[in-house]
Design a protein around this motif. Structure first.
Motif, PDB file in Angstrom:
ATOM      1  N   CYS A 168       4.710  60.475  -3.182  1.00 41.95           N
ATOM      2  CA  CYS A 168       6.162  60.332  -3.281  1.00 41.95           C
ATOM      3  C   CYS A 168       6.525  58.852  -3.449  1.00 41.95           C
ATOM      4  N   ARG A 194       8.371  65.910 -10.458  1.00 42.15           N
ATOM      5  CA  ARG A 194       9.518  66.059  -9.547  1.00 42.15           C
ATOM      6  C   ARG A 194       9.232  67.192  -8.573  1.00 42.15           C
ATOM      7  N   VAL A 195       9.492  66.931  -7.295  1.00 43.08           N
ATOM      8  CA  VAL A 195       9.436  67.959  -6.256  1.00 43.08           C
ATOM      9  C   VAL A 195      10.771  67.865  -5.536  1.00 43.08           C
ATOM     10  N   GLY A 196      11.668  68.793  -5.844  1.00 44.87           N
ATOM     11  CA  GLY A 196      13.023  68.698  -5.312  1.00 44.87           C
ATOM     12  C   GLY A 196      13.682  67.444  -5.854  1.00 44.87           C
ATOM     13  N   LYS A 197      14.203  66.634  -4.944  1.00 44.79           N
ATOM     14  CA  LYS A 197      14.862  65.393  -5.384  1.00 44.79           C
ATOM     15  C   LYS A 197      13.898  64.207  -5.432  1.00 44.79           C
ATOM     16  N   TRP A 198      12.645  64.440  -5.112  1.00 45.14           N
ATOM     17  CA  TRP A 198      11.664  63.358  -5.031  1.00 45.14           C
ATOM     18  C   TRP A 198      10.767  63.319  -6.250  1.00 45.14           C
TER      19      TRP A 198
END
Length: 113
Positions: free
Chosen positions: A56, A88-92
């Motif tokens: 991240c 991208r993982v969600g907003k991260w």
């Protein structure tokens, strides 16, 4: 002959992008850290598999101590050079090394120097 010259110029331009990206000591360090993410970033704090998805950007930012915007710009530079991939993982946003591309660049460097 024109094709060879054009592809040779393309390869040189790609290598130049890589050298520019790696000329910054922090970007070079981050790329080295990403080689073994579990050693350099706490795996217990990861929200995704650090080897498959990447690290991240907030963890990279915390380790470098730099502003998030600076780290994002540095990672974008490494991505443009083909050294890392973003997911991208969600907003991260997570980054991992593109080992196949790095191997191709090392090979191209060996052929061009």
């Amino acid at each position: 002959m024109t094709t060879h010259t054009t592809s040779s110029l393309d390869a040189s331009a790609q290598l130049l992008d890589v050298f520019k990206a790696l000329a910054n000591p922090v970007r070079l360090q981050v790329l080295q850290w990403l080689r073994d993410p579990d050693l350099h970033f706490p795996p217990d704090q990861a929200i995704a598999d650090q080897h498959e998805v990447g690290v991240c950007v907030s963890h990279i930012q915390a380790k470098t101590g730099l502003a998030q915007s600076t780290v994002s710009a540095y990672m974008a530079s490494l991505q443009r050079a083909g050294l890392v991939r973003a997911t991208r993982v969600g907003k991260w946003t997570h980054y991992r090394r593109d080992e196949e591309r790095i191997a191709q660049l090392v090979d191209a460097l060996g052929r061009s120097l």
